[in-house]
Design an enzyme around this catalytic site. Structure first.
Site, PDB file in Angstrom:
ATOM      1  N   GLN A 126       0.443  -1.160   0.106  1.00 37.84           N
ATOM      2  CA  GLN A 126       0.077   0.382   0.128  1.00 37.84           C
ATOM      3  C   GLN A 126       0.983   0.738  -0.321  1.00 37.84           C
ATOM      4  O   GLN A 126       1.649   1.530   0.781  1.00 37.84           O
ATOM      5  CB  GLN A 126      -1.008  -0.365   1.066  1.00 37.84           C
ATOM      6  N   SER A 129       1.151   6.608   2.400  1.00 36.97           N
ATOM      7  CA  SER A 129       1.637   7.495   3.323  1.00 36.97           C
ATOM      8  C   SER A 129       2.286   7.917   2.476  1.00 36.97           C
ATOM      9  O   SER A 129       3.688   7.392   1.568  1.00 36.97           O
ATOM     10  CB  SER A 129       1.954   7.059   4.148  1.00 36.97           C
ATOM     11  N   GLU A 245      -9.632  -1.831   5.548  1.00 31.83           N
ATOM     12  CA  GLU A 245      -8.638  -1.749   6.235  1.00 31.83           C
ATOM     13  C   GLU A 245      -8.745  -1.740   7.732  1.00 31.83           C
ATOM     14  O   GLU A 245      -8.550  -2.279   8.935  1.00 31.83           O
ATOM     15  CB  GLU A 245      -7.758  -0.840   5.493  1.00 31.83           C
ATOM     16  N   GLU A 376      -6.667   9.587  17.781  1.00 36.62           N
ATOM     17  CA  GLU A 376      -6.919  10.985  17.851  1.00 36.62           C
ATOM     18  C   GLU A 376      -7.427  11.133  16.101  1.00 36.62           C
ATOM     19  O   GLU A 376      -8.723  11.498  16.490  1.00 36.62           O
ATOM     20  CB  GLU A 376      -5.525  11.389  17.568  1.00 36.62           C
TER      21      GLU A 376
HETATM   22  C1  LIG Z   1       4.304   0.001  11.066  1.00 41.18           C
HETATM   23  C2  LIG Z   1       3.635   0.797   9.962  1.00 41.18           C
HETATM   24  C3  LIG Z   1       2.867   0.417   9.056  1.00 41.18           C
HETATM   25  C4  LIG Z   1       2.108   1.343   8.051  1.00 41.18           C
HETATM   26  N1  LIG Z   1       2.351   0.753   7.280  1.00 41.18           N
HETATM   27  C5  LIG Z   1       1.314   1.012   6.115  1.00 41.18           C
HETATM   28  C6  LIG Z   1       1.106   1.007   4.896  1.00 41.18           C
HETATM   29  O1  LIG Z   1       1.419  -0.281   4.897  1.00 41.18           O
HETATM   30  N2  LIG Z   1       1.121   2.349   3.667  1.00 41.18           N
HETATM   31  C7  LIG Z   1       1.081   3.294   3.743  1.00 41.18           C
HETATM   32  O2  LIG Z   1       0.654   3.981   3.638  1.00 41.18           O
HETATM   33  N3  LIG Z   1       1.128   3.874   5.131  1.00 41.18           N
HETATM   34  C8  LIG Z   1       1.586   3.168   6.647  1.00 41.18           C
HETATM   35  N4  LIG Z   1       2.022   3.709   7.189  1.00 41.18           N
HETATM   36  C9  LIG Z   1       1.637   5.032   8.360  1.00 41.18           C
HETATM   37  C10 LIG Z   1       0.393   5.232   8.760  1.00 41.18           C
HETATM   38  O3  LIG Z   1      -0.497   5.369   7.860  1.00 41.18           O
HETATM   39  C11 LIG Z   1       0.678   6.665   9.140  1.00 41.18           C
HETATM   40  O4  LIG Z   1       1.655   7.014  10.273  1.00 41.18           O
HETATM   41  C12 LIG Z   1      -0.361   7.282  10.426  1.00 41.18           C
HETATM   42  O5  LIG Z   1      -1.185   7.857   8.925  1.00 41.18           O
HETATM   43  C13 LIG Z   1       0.143   8.622  11.025  1.00 41.18           C
HETATM   44  O6  LIG Z   1       0.333   9.833  10.166  1.00 41.18           O
HETATM   45  P1  LIG Z   1       2.139   9.278  10.447  1.00 41.18           P
HETATM   46  O7  LIG Z   1       2.902   8.916  10.808  1.00 41.18           O
HETATM   47  O8  LIG Z   1       3.150  10.841   9.599  1.00 41.18           O
HETATM   48  O9  LIG Z   1       2.034  10.972  11.639  1.00 41.18           O
HETATM   49  P2  LIG Z   1       1.140  12.157  12.047  1.00 41.18           P
HETATM   50  O10 LIG Z   1      -0.052  12.215  10.995  1.00 41.18           O
HETATM   51  O11 LIG Z   1       2.551  12.932  11.725  1.00 41.18           O
HETATM   52  O12 LIG Z   1       1.053  12.345  13.752  1.00 41.18           O
HETATM   53  C14 LIG Z   1       1.733  12.391  14.530  1.00 41.18           C
HETATM   54  C15 LIG Z   1       0.711  12.376  15.531  1.00 41.18           C
HETATM   55  O13 LIG Z   1       0.139  12.708  15.792  1.00 41.18           O
HETATM   56  C16 LIG Z   1      -1.516  12.858  15.919  1.00 41.18           C
HETATM   57  N5  LIG Z   1      -2.411  13.514  15.000  1.00 41.18           N
HETATM   58  C17 LIG Z   1      -1.741  14.292  13.929  1.00 41.18           C
HETATM   59  N6  LIG Z   1      -3.328  14.828  13.242  1.00 41.18           N
HETATM   60  C18 LIG Z   1      -4.043  15.155  14.143  1.00 41.18           C
HETATM   61  C19 LIG Z   1      -5.467  15.873  14.135  1.00 41.18           C
HETATM   62  N7  LIG Z   1      -5.859  16.483  13.190  1.00 41.18           N
HETATM   63  N8  LIG Z   1      -5.769  16.429  15.575  1.00 41.18           N
HETATM   64  C20 LIG Z   1      -5.110  15.721  16.483  1.00 41.18           C
HETATM   65  N9  LIG Z   1      -3.735  14.916  16.361  1.00 41.18           N
HETATM   66  C21 LIG Z   1      -3.469  14.646  15.337  1.00 41.18           C
HETATM   67  C22 LIG Z   1      -1.384  11.558  15.705  1.00 41.18           C
HETATM   68  O14 LIG Z   1      -2.529  10.842  15.931  1.00 41.18           O
HETATM   69  C23 LIG Z   1       0.169  10.864  16.090  1.00 41.18           C
HETATM   70  O15 LIG Z   1      -0.015  10.677  17.574  1.00 41.18           O
HETATM   71  C24 LIG Z   1       2.257   2.489   8.653  1.00 41.18           C
HETATM   72  C25 LIG Z   1       2.493   3.493   9.953  1.00 41.18           C
HETATM   73  C26 LIG Z   1       3.319   2.421  10.818  1.00 41.18           C
HETATM   74  C27 LIG Z   1       3.550   2.979  11.853  1.00 41.18           C
END
Ligand SMILES: Cc1cc2nc3c(=O)[nH]c(=O)nc-3n(C[C@H](O)[C@H](O)[C@H](O)COP(=O)(O)OP(=O)(O)OC[C@H]3O[C@@H](n4cnc5c(N)ncnc54)[C@H](O)[C@@H]3O)c2cc1C
Lengths: 389, 337
Positions: A126, A129, A245, A376
């Site tokens: 997928q 991100s 998902e 969140e």
């Molecule tokens: C092990 C793992 C596997 C993954 N696999 C895939 C994959 O196969 N394909 C893919 O596309 N993605 C994948 N992801 C990505 C995943 O979907 C993202 O990590 C997730 O959407 C969060 O984005 P970020 O890590 O950039 O955190 P951020 O968006 O930067 O968030 C950081 C913190 O801020 C909080 N936050 C952000 N926005 C808000 C808001 N509006 N209000 C309140 N709190 C907020 C979040 O909850 C979090 O606690 C994976 C992630 C992990 C860790």
């Protein structure tokens, strides 16, 4: 919960049990009951065994290879398989892109991809991100520009789970940077990972394992027949996919099996002179977890029974994912506690271990409330779409 | 899995709702025979089971009715139906009366018996699965109101002569668990009211020039509350069906899970609703408090959340040991000191 199983459900459960008895290889169930983690190869072997039986995609419509089971039957199958020690099949083909192609794909795409998802000849990952687009997925920048006979894709994806094993990546790209809302300029492309210009680099997570990757896309050419649906409608398909998902992340069947395993672990460990499971403090934690699990199990069944096959589950999926991911984390947390000091020594990720269920499980489970949409963000969605704020 | 009410359950619940909408209470319910819902059919009741009563109790909770629907109607009704006996006149019931029994004479103090203020007879579940019935005229009855406004009494028995039934296997446990579940079902109705009031308040009250509901901290608190109540609802329905069914282990499990939830997540949900209201939430006049008190009374009666947590833990330990004996040898056994 036999109370809720009709006679037909019970007969179905017996059929599933006797099938699992015959078909699930002992080394695979042994991994689970030895508190280990299934290897990639075990998972694929099990996928192929189920595919031969025609039971690998219960959630698909029957004419595409689904089983025609009710939500209750799907849950029975899922939980029985997990309780028997089967690996959890990866959702990327079966639960994510498969249903999207069935609903939005062209006939040619269905013919080409669906059978190979069922047979595990193709493995998918997928590509949503990006470094700058996590929770705010619509901020994604990977660009696709039409160039006469193909899209030319440039950009970077990250957190791409199991891209190292994948043949294909379903990918969100920006096709119209000038659209009024960022969501309106996004398309979904199916990209072969052996295309020139694709580079996959591992990211090692805190459990020491290689689950996720960075995927770099440099002038990757993607022909028009690999566009899903219409150009600039990718957000609609992505939302449908994310709903599925999230339901799959809620993963009640797996929690049921892991909760049972945790109890067995606690029955076989000691605190002072008593088995840990008889310790009143630990027992109370288990009781709370059991209460939460039972409530979740019934709530999921209650709610999913109201969803018709193929229907968009919408914000309901966010609701179910919230508690589901939390419960899985608490199971891992108590497992780590039960394993105690034995969970502390560091083990290399590629060495077979019997203590995975301790520290590695806890570390690994941290991601459950992050991926597929963080807790969140799930709460934001429920607040807006269910509560109307 | 479908918990939507059957036509009969809906009919009973609608009748309750209509009475409450018209401002009615005990007298009107009585007149319509609704308080006999759980009583034996032979004596004018409908012989309803616990699950049949849930939708009606949800209406009682929503209305925060003062009528003694559980204590002096449904609960004794269930017990009498199960034991196959009939006591003339309104009865109340104590599911875990601690009394000394000398032949047919009972002695003891029952400190909080809901409905004993209006009943003629007291029904008690004895630890050996017999049912004892005494006329309250031979007891000392000190009536008082519960914190949620419902009537109750302390009942003192000093050698009171009781009619005691034969043993009905499993009776006392079943009625105790039914008591937990009936009060929880009523608390569910109160929690619906709490949820609706709070959701509406967050939309209408403005601070800092915006509705409170636009603040993320409050949105998330509201989502937690909503979430927990949905799960509690599932447990209420599950436990109710288990109280009517034959699977005792499943009944113990679901009822203890329910009580644990009520004293944990639901108590917190009620407190959180007050918090989200600010000062108005702690005033006597504002309706929220009535509903909160109803939840807390259900939490406190019929065994504590900790009692039920411990009961659930014991059950888990027993079931795990039984399953483990059938399972393959455990790798980690060698680690056991
Ligand atoms: C092990 C793992 C596997 C993954 N696999 C895939 C994959 O196969 N394909 C893919 O596309 N993605 C994948 N992801 C990505 C995943 O979907 C993202 O990590 C997730 O959407 C969060 O984005 P970020 O890590 O950039 O955190 P951020 O968006 O930067 O968030 C950081 C913190 O801020 C909080 N936050 C952000 N926005 C808000 C808001 N509006 N209000 C309140 N709190 C907020 C979040 O909850 C979090 O606690 C994976 C992630 C992990 C860790």
């Amino acid at each position: 919960m036999e109370l809720f199983y009709s006679d037909a459900d019970l007969a179905f459960r017996d059929e599933v049990r006797s099938y699992l008895d015959d078909a699930l290889p002992e080394d695979i169930s042994g991994t689970f009951f030895g508190y280990g983690r299934h290897s990639w190869h075990q998972m694929i072997r099990w996928h192929k065994i189920l595919a031969d039986k025609g039971w690998v995609a219960p959630n698909w419509p029957e004419d595409h290879g689904g089983t025609g089971w009710s939500p209750m039957q799907q849950y029975i199958f899922d939980s029985e398989a997990m309780m028997a020690g089967a690996p959890r099949l990866r959702p990327f083909g079966l639960k994510m892109i498969g249903p999207v192609l069935i609903r939005f794909g062209s006939e040619a795409q269905k013919k080409r991809f669906l059978p190979r998802i069922l047979s595990a000849d193709d493995y998918w990952c997928q590509g949503f991100s990006e470094p700058g687009a996590g929770s705010d997925l619509a901020a994604l920048k990977t660009r696709a520009v039409w160039d006469g006979d193909a899209y030319v894709v440039n950009g970077q994806k990250t957190w791409t789970t199991t891209a190292q094993h994948a043949d294909w990546m379903f990918t969100l790209v920006r096709t119209d940077p000038d659209a009024e809302r960022p969501q309106q300029g996004i398309s979904m492309l199916l990209i072969p990972l052996d295309s020139p210009g694709v580079t996959v680099r591992p990211i090692i997570t805190i459990d020491g394992d290689h689950h996720v990757n960075e995927v770099f896309l440099e002038d990757v050419r993607v022909p028009a027949d690999l566009l899903v649906g219409e150009e600039n409608r990718g957000w609609t398909y992505a939302k449908y996919l994310l709903g599925n998902e999230r339901v799959s992340i809620a993963n009640v069947g797996q929690s049921k099996a892991e909760l049972a395993l945790l109890k067995r672990l606690a029955a076989n460990r000691k605190r002072g002179n008593v088995a840990l499971i008889d310790d009143p403090v630990f027992g109370m934690k288990l009781a709370d977890l059991e209460a939460d699990f039972l409530a979740q199990e019934v709530t999921n069944l209650r709610m999913l029974s109201q969803v018709r096959p193929g229907q968009d589950v919408g914000a309901l999926s966010s609701f179910l994912k919230l508690r589901g991911s939390e419960i899985q984390q608490r199971i891992q947390e108590l497992a780590m506690e039960a394993t105690g000091a034995l969970a502390a020594p560091w083990r290399e990720a590629d060495r077979p271990r019997t203590d995975d269920y301790g520290m590695h499980g806890w570390l690994n489970s941290r991601a459950f409330t992050i991926f597929g949409g963080s807790s969140e963000v799930m709460k934001n969605i429920v607040a807006k779409q269910i509560l109307g704020f | 899995m479908d918990f939507s009410p059957t036509d009969d359950q809906r009919m009973i619940a609608d009748s309750f709702a209509r009475v409450f909408e018209g401002g009615g209470g005990q007298a009107e319910l009585d007149e319509l025979g609704l308080l006999l819902a759980a009583h034996p059919e032979a004596t004018g009741g409908f012989g309803a089971g616990v699950a049949d009563l849930v939708p009606a109790l949800v209406e009682c909770g929503r209305a925060a009715t003062q009528a003694p629907v559980i204590g002096a109607a449904f609960l004794p009704g269930l017990a009498l139906t199960r034991a196959g006996i009939w006591a003339e006149g309104p009865a109340c019931l104590d599911p875990e009366a601690e009394v000394r029994i000398d032949d047919d004479r009972l002695t003891g103090v029952l400190p909080v018996v809901p409905g004993a203020d209006v009943a003629d007879r007291l029904v008690m579940c004895l630890p050996d699965d017999r049912l004892a019935v005494v006329p309250l005229s031979v007891a000392e009855v000190v009536p008082f109101a519960l914190v949620d406004g419902r009537g109750a009494a302390e009942v003192r028995l000093d050698g009171a002569r009781a009619t005691i039934t034969d043993t009905v296997p499993g009776l006392t446990g079943a009625i105790q668990d039914s008591a937990v579940t009936l009060y929880a079902a009523e608390a569910l109705g109160a929690l619906y009211a709490i949820r609706e009031m709070t959701q509406a308040y967050l939309k209408e009250r403005r601070q800092f020039g915006r509705p409170l509901g636009s603040f993320q901290a409050l949105q998330h608190a509201m989502v937690d509350l909503y979430h927990d109540i949905e799960h509690f609802q599932s447990l209420v329905h599950l436990a109710a069906r288990c109280c009517d069914g034959p699977d005792v282990a499943m009944r113990l499990r679901s009822v203890s899970a329910l009580k644990r939830y009520l004293g944990g997540r639901m108590r917190r949900a009620a407190a959180s609703a007050i918090q989200m209201h600010g000062g108005i939430g702690v005033t006597e006049e504002y309706a929220l408090g009535r509903y909160v008190k109803r939840v807390i009374v259900a939490d406190l009666l019929n065994g504590s959340a900790d009692d039920h947590g411990a009961r659930l833990a014991r059950l888990i330990a027993e079931e795990t040991r039984a399953a483990d004996r059938a399972a393959p040898a455990d790798d980690l056994k060698e680690n056991v000191a």
